[in-house]
Design an enzyme around this catalytic site. Structure first.
Site, short mmCIF file in Angstrom:
data_model
loop_
_atom_site.label_atom_id
_atom_site.label_comp_id
_atom_site.label_asym_id
_atom_site.label_seq_id
_atom_site.Cartn_x
_atom_site.Cartn_y
_atom_site.Cartn_z
N HIS A 100 -12.48 3.32 0.32
CA HIS A 100 -12.49 2.36 1.42
C HIS A 100 -13.39 1.17 1.08
O HIS A 100 -13.88 0.48 1.95
CB HIS A 100 -13.04 2.96 2.74
CG HIS A 100 -12.17 3.99 3.37
ND1 HIS A 100 -12.69 5.04 4.10
CD2 HIS A 100 -10.82 4.11 3.43
CE1 HIS A 100 -11.69 5.79 4.55
NE2 HIS A 100 -10.54 5.24 4.16
N ASN A 147 0.86 -1.17 0.00
CA ASN A 147 0.00 0.00 0.00
C ASN A 147 0.91 1.23 0.00
O ASN A 147 1.43 1.62 1.04
CB ASN A 147 -0.87 -0.06 1.27
CG ASN A 147 -1.87 1.08 1.34
OD1 ASN A 147 -1.83 2.01 0.53
ND2 ASN A 147 -2.75 1.01 2.32
N ARG A 194 -2.77 -2.00 -3.37
CA ARG A 194 -3.97 -1.18 -3.16
C ARG A 194 -3.88 0.04 -4.07
O ARG A 194 -2.93 0.81 -3.98
CB ARG A 194 -4.04 -0.73 -1.71
CG ARG A 194 -5.22 0.18 -1.47
CD ARG A 194 -5.22 0.74 -0.07
NE ARG A 194 -6.35 1.62 0.11
CZ ARG A 194 -6.35 2.68 0.90
NH1 ARG A 194 -5.27 2.98 1.60
NH2 ARG A 194 -7.40 3.44 1.00
N GLU A 240 -8.10 -4.88 5.65
CA GLU A 240 -8.02 -4.60 4.21
C GLU A 240 -6.94 -5.45 3.55
O GLU A 240 -7.09 -5.87 2.41
CB GLU A 240 -7.74 -3.11 3.99
CG GLU A 240 -8.97 -2.26 4.28
CD GLU A 240 -8.66 -0.79 4.50
OE1 GLU A 240 -8.10 -0.46 5.56
OE2 GLU A 240 -8.95 0.02 3.61
N ARG A 265 -8.79 15.66 6.96
CA ARG A 265 -9.61 16.18 5.86
C ARG A 265 -10.93 16.74 6.37
O ARG A 265 -11.49 16.22 7.33
CB ARG A 265 -9.93 15.07 4.84
CG ARG A 265 -8.75 14.67 4.02
CD ARG A 265 -9.11 13.52 3.08
NE ARG A 265 -8.08 12.51 3.14
CZ ARG A 265 -8.28 11.21 3.04
NH1 ARG A 265 -9.50 10.73 2.87
NH2 ARG A 265 -7.27 10.38 3.13
#
Ligand code: ADP
Length: 411
Positions: A188, A18, A99, A396, A249
């Site tokens: 996600h 990732n 990813r 994940e 964010r």
């Protein structure tokens, strides 16, 4: 054993990579058993002092050394793996899973990577300028270093590819939206899919009979509404900036703010983007993006820091409750709400504040269960709550590893 046969053996492993702009996370996963054999991270790539950590079984290796680029980062990972006593030749490695955040309109299924896929992912950089370029770089370096293994791209947007048009579309000029591929892509997705499937398994209910809300609250945060295993709405949009308040964010805001800052504060578009991505959310408002630290600042009570942190927390919870309310309405009858990721799995106060007072809407949390320090999948709703509330750890890496071997099996 030949590589072609190896991917069917049961102790096969997948290296999951990732790559972010200044970090590379990696883990070595056995997709069949779900065991994570090794995991690590190289952070602050390109800075004067980088940090690298690897855990392999009970061994831990750390390095504080400058790491110039992603190429050096991956080499360092392999070195550290050797130092920890591992050997990529003998762990039954069958694939490398990458990813990729944005797959645009065309790339969504887990995809065997070739030069054309790399070129396409590179073309998508304008849609995800902070995420796709470093991920593509990671793919290129890893393909060079492990040329004999299949590399598979797993897209964060995949699960949301077939969102109903009403939730995927923005109410803007149709021709502009079409020309520039503007829609709600959602992110996600690997986590939302994995967690919703785990929820069904945990409750021993068929996935296609469940209406679910999944709240992925990590540093990035997103919510999804899932009906019978298919997502019907999600909070992130064209980019991962929309929706919930996140670690750094802003989530939803009036787009007028951007024009106002560009015109009146004379800020360049890039500066506004950086501010909204990296210096907003609970960090920008409250001084820290780690919820443990945010609670500590509030408890310490030293003003004005505590007031700032309190407001950041309140805005975070307010937005979260708005989305929960919206998705209860989108789904009509909601059977399950699941919290996952760093904040969702660990922060009982966030979970309680997100759901307090929702008994009239069928959601009632059990304080005692919610406060339990248990790990793993668990119920935290009251026995008579019509909607079951769960905490389910996301994984994940495992989901990516499983998607990789599924691709190899049909290839
Ligand atoms: P990402 O994968 O997006 O980097 P994670 O899902 O690992 O994020 O979540 C990281 C965040 O989880 C941290 O920034 C912190 O806010 C939160 N977190 C982790 N552990 C705890 C804890 N014990 N209590 C409260 N929050 C926690």
């Amino acid at each position: 054993m030949k590589l072609a046969d190896q991917h069917r053996s049961s102790n096969r492993t997948v290296l999951v990579v990732n790559s972010g702009s200044s970090s590379v996370k990696f883990s070595l996963v056995q997709p069949d058993s779900g065991i994570e054999m090794a995991a690590g991270i190289v952070e602050r790539i390109g800075e004067q002092q980088s940090r690298a950590r690897l855990e392999f079984g009970c061994r831990e290796v750390e390095r504080d050394t400058p790491v110039a680029d992603h190429d050096a980062a991956l080499r360092l990972i392999f070195d550290m793996f050797d130092e920890a006593g591992g050997n990529l030749e003998t762990v039954g490695l069958v694939a490398v899973g990458h990813r990729l955040v944005h797959g645009g309109r065309e790339l969504y299924e887990p995809t065997l990577i070739d030069d054309a896929v790399v070129a396409k992912a590179r073309e998508l950089a304008p849609l995800a300028p902070l995420h796709n370029p470093p991920a593509v770089l990671g793919v290129e370096v890893a393909r060079k270093m492990l040329p004999d293994l299949p590399h598979v791209a797993v897209f964060d947007t995949a699960f949301f590819h077939d969102l109903p048009a009403a939730s995927a579309s923005y109410a803007i000029d149709r021709a502009v939206a079409e020309k520039w591929r503007i829609r709600r892509y959602g992110f996600h997705g690997t986590s939302h899919q994995y967690v919703s499937e785990q929820a069904a398994e945990f409750l021993d209910m068929p996935l296609d009979k469940l209406n679910q809300i999944v709240l992925h609250l990590g540093n990035g945060a997103s919510a999804s509404a899932i009906a019978g295993g298919r997502p019907v709405d999600t909070s992130m949009g064209l980019t991962p900036m929309e929706g919930l308040v996140m670690g750094t964010r802003s989530g939803d805001l009036d787009p007028g703010i951007i024009f106002y800052l560009a015109r009146t504060a004379d800020m360049a578009v890039e500066d506004i983007e950086t501010m909204l991505n990296r210096r907003s959310g609970v960090l920008g408002m409250g001084g820290d993006n780690d919820f443990r630290e945010l609670h500590r600042i509030i408890a310490a009570g030293s003003e004005p820091e505590a007031a700032h942190a309190r407001l950041a927390y309140d805005v975070y919870i307010h937005r979260l409750r708005k989305y929960i309310g919206a998705y209860l309405a989108v789904l009509g009858d909601t059977h399950v709400i699941t919290f996952t990721a760093g904040v969702g799995e660990n922060d009982a106060k966030v979970r309680r504040d997100a759901l307090t007072g929702l008994a009239p809407l069928g959601v009632e949390i059990d304080e005692h269960l919610n406060e339990s320090p248990a790990r793993g999948a668990r119920v935290i709703s009251a026995e008579n709550s019509p909607t079951t509330v769960l905490v389910i750890p996301t994984d994940e890496e495992l989901a990516i590893a499983r998607a990789c071997v599924a691709v190899l099996e049909v290839a």
